[in-house]
Write a protein that holds these residues in place. Structure first.
Motif, mmCIF file in Angstrom:
data_model
loop_
_atom_site.group_PDB
_atom_site.id
_atom_site.type_symbol
_atom_site.label_atom_id
_atom_site.label_comp_id
_atom_site.label_asym_id
_atom_site.label_seq_id
_atom_site.Cartn_x
_atom_site.Cartn_y
_atom_site.Cartn_z
ATOM 1 N N ASP A 10 0.857 -1.186 0.000
ATOM 2 C CA ASP A 10 0.000 0.000 0.000
ATOM 3 C C ASP A 10 0.892 1.235 0.000
ATOM 4 N N ASP A 11 0.355 2.379 0.442
ATOM 5 C CA ASP A 11 1.148 3.608 0.370
ATOM 6 C C ASP A 11 2.165 3.724 1.496
ATOM 7 N N LYS A 12 2.188 2.746 2.420
ATOM 8 C CA LYS A 12 3.108 2.823 3.552
ATOM 9 C C LYS A 12 4.160 1.711 3.549
ATOM 10 N N VAL A 13 3.799 0.541 3.074
ATOM 11 C CA VAL A 13 4.717 -0.596 3.098
ATOM 12 C C VAL A 13 4.758 -1.260 1.716
ATOM 13 N N GLY A 14 5.760 -2.092 1.540
ATOM 14 C CA GLY A 14 5.851 -2.866 0.313
ATOM 15 C C GLY A 14 6.777 -2.286 -0.734
ATOM 16 N N GLU A 15 7.373 -1.126 -0.450
ATOM 17 C CA GLU A 15 8.269 -0.538 -1.441
ATOM 18 C C GLU A 15 9.564 -1.359 -1.505
ATOM 19 N N PRO A 16 9.962 -1.810 -2.686
ATOM 20 C CA PRO A 16 11.176 -2.640 -2.795
ATOM 21 C C PRO A 16 12.440 -1.838 -2.506
ATOM 22 N N ILE A 17 13.478 -2.555 -2.074
ATOM 23 C CA ILE A 17 14.773 -1.917 -1.838
ATOM 24 C C ILE A 17 15.476 -1.765 -3.179
#
Length: 276
Positions: free
Chosen positions: A225-232
């Motif tokens: 979502d807009d807070k978590v899950g962004e890849p490194i």
């Protein structure tokens, strides 16, 4: 007048010339063959992975060259220089075959070592979390010395001083547009810290994570979502670290969350068993 007349003496017959005995034909075949085999063998010796052909041709050329020199000494052949060249080239071919074999076997050995290193991965040691009095333990695949998974707050320290730490799980409320969350399940977030204490930069884009939950080990899907899950992404320079937050979807009654993190192709994955 005398009754008998004196007969004239017979003229002597001219001597018949004797033709010289024919010389046997020179047997130069062995010397020529030795020279040809020596040339081919020497050329094969400078081509990678053809050392075996150079050795075979060099040995045959050497034998034929010595046989040809024997004929020359007995007067049966006239190509002394060709025979000598065949012997020399035969020796050169044998030397090149030995050198080529050493280089080839070393190259193959190095390649096998690189493949083994790439497939086996770098092993990690367990460093207990803050507040623990346990010493650093050697671990295989992110497990501690007893074969158990790492606990919350523990770190996996790899051979190149790369350190991966997973925090305790905390309840998480997915956003309205979250992907990966099933209604009725519970969501938990963890903080993953990767510290590069080595001398080379680390490509963080290769980091992957998989999670399972509950006693049956069902897949715990990652939530986006807009807070978590962004890849490194990007690289981590020596002496630097990167921190990210991941959230996972678990069944409502799950008592534990198992997270397996792989820093890249050259690393063994490390496993954390987190209590929910």
């Amino acid at each position: 007048m005398s009754q008998y007349t004196q007969q004239p003496p017979y003229a002597p017959e001219p001597p018949v010339p004797h033709s010289p005995a024919p010389h046997p034909a020179a047997r130069n075949g062995l010397g020529t063959a030795a020279l040809i085999l020596g040339i081919i063998g020497a050329l094969s010796g400078v081509i990678p992975f053809f050392f075996w052909l150079a050795g075979i041709l060099g040995l045959i050329g050497l034998i034929l060259g010595f046989s040809a020199r024997g004929r020359v000494k007995r007067g049966e052949a006239t190509n002394k220089g060709v025979a000598l060249a065949g012997v020399i080239l035969g020796l050169v071919s044998l030397v090149l075959s030995v050198v080529g074999a050493v280089i080839t076997f070393k190259a193959v050995g190095d390649a096998v070592d690189e493949i083994n290193k790439a497939t086996s991965g770098s092993s990690a040691s367990k460093r207990p979390g803050a507040g623990s009095d346990k010493p650093l333990e050697k671990a295989e695949g992110g497990e501690d010395a007893t074969g158990k998974a790492l606990a919350a707050g523990d770190s996996a320290v790899y051979d190149d001083e790369l350190t991966v730490t997973v925090s305790e799980p905390k309840p998480y409320t997915p956003g309205e547009v979250a992907a990966g969350h099933t209604k009725g399940n519970k969501a938990y977030q963890v903080t993953v810290t990767i510290e590069n204490a080595g001398k080379e930069k680390f490509d963080a884009s290769l980091v992957t994570a998989e999670a399972r939950a509950g006693k049956d080990g069902v897949s715990a899907e990652e939530i986006y979502d807009d807070k978590v899950g962004e890849p490194i992404t990007g690289t981590v320079l020596p002496g630097k670290k990167v921190t990210t937050t991941w959230a996972f979807d678990t069944p409502a009654g799950a008592a534990n969350l198992t997270i397996e993190i792989s820093p890249g192709f050259e690393y063994n994955a490390s496993v954390w068993d987190l209590k929910l």
